[in-house]
Design a protein around this motif. Structure first.
Motif, PDB file in Angstrom:
ATOM      1  N   GLU A  36      23.107  73.347  50.118  1.00 21.97           N
ATOM      2  CA  GLU A  36      24.181  74.037  49.409  1.00 21.97           C
ATOM      3  C   GLU A  36      23.971  73.957  47.901  1.00 21.97           C
ATOM      4  N   VAL A  37      23.624  72.763  47.423  1.00 20.09           N
ATOM      5  CA  VAL A  37      23.379  72.583  45.991  1.00 20.09           C
ATOM      6  C   VAL A  37      22.159  73.382  45.554  1.00 20.09           C
ATOM      7  N   VAL A  88      28.256  59.555  53.040  1.00 22.58           N
ATOM      8  CA  VAL A  88      27.880  60.552  52.035  1.00 22.58           C
ATOM      9  C   VAL A  88      27.671  61.909  52.691  1.00 22.58           C
ATOM     10  N   ARG A  89      28.201  62.945  52.021  1.00 22.34           N
ATOM     11  CA  ARG A  89      27.981  64.309  52.512  1.00 22.34           C
ATOM     12  C   ARG A  89      26.545  64.733  52.189  1.00 22.34           C
ATOM     13  N   ARG A 118      24.647  67.635  51.234  1.00 18.54           N
ATOM     14  CA  ARG A 118      24.871  68.993  50.724  1.00 18.54           C
ATOM     15  C   ARG A 118      23.664  69.507  49.961  1.00 18.54           C
ATOM     16  N   THR A 173      27.001  64.137  43.813  1.00 23.78           N
ATOM     17  CA  THR A 173      27.768  64.222  45.064  1.00 23.78           C
ATOM     18  C   THR A 173      27.882  62.849  45.716  1.00 23.78           C
ATOM     19  N   PHE A 212      22.453  66.965  40.963  1.00 22.96           N
ATOM     20  CA  PHE A 212      23.733  67.251  41.601  1.00 22.96           C
ATOM     21  C   PHE A 212      23.869  66.536  42.939  1.00 22.96           C
ATOM     22  N   GLY A 213      22.753  66.278  43.615  1.00 21.21           N
ATOM     23  CA  GLY A 213      22.801  65.475  44.832  1.00 21.21           C
ATOM     24  C   GLY A 213      23.295  64.070  44.535  1.00 21.21           C
ATOM     25  N   ASP A 257      30.331  60.804  43.750  1.00 20.46           N
ATOM     26  CA  ASP A 257      31.677  61.301  44.031  1.00 20.46           C
ATOM     27  C   ASP A 257      32.175  60.774  45.373  1.00 20.46           C
ATOM     28  N   ASP A 258      31.325  60.803  46.384  1.00 13.04           N
ATOM     29  CA  ASP A 258      31.722  60.283  47.694  1.00 13.04           C
ATOM     30  C   ASP A 258      31.954  58.776  47.638  1.00 13.04           C
ATOM     31  N   THR A 311      21.253  59.885  52.157  1.00 14.67           N
ATOM     32  CA  THR A 311      22.278  60.285  53.119  1.00 14.67           C
ATOM     33  C   THR A 311      22.045  59.648  54.484  1.00 14.67           C
TER      34      THR A 311
END
Length: 72
Positions: A16-17, A10-11, A13, A45, A41-42, A48-49, A4
């Motif tokens: 949160e994850v 990139v978010r 998160r 993400t 999951f990081g 996805d971004d 990141t």
């Protein structure tokens, strides 16, 4: 993971994850599982971004082809 800081679009998160995964596997013996799933999951993400925000259609097609070659 440090991605990141290198990829500004990139978010970030991670916390949160992690808390989401903590709700899935709250027991102490699952700590290693929580770490692995959080990292997974990081990366999801970030990918996805990459698709949603950053990549052009040509770049995304190249990236998709490269991933498909790795999987198949």
């Amino acid at each position: 993971m440090g991605l990141t800081s290198k990829l500004e679009f990139v978010r970030d998160r991670l916390m949160e994850v992690y808390f989401w995964v903590l709700g899935m596997a709250p027991d102490p013996q699952f700590s290693e599982c929580r770490k692995v799933v959080t990292k997974m999951f990081g990366l999801v993400t970030i990918i996805d971004d990459l698709y949603d925000v950053y990549g052009t259609l040509d770049e995304i097609q190249l990236f998709t082809d490269a991933i498909e070659r790795l999987i198949c």
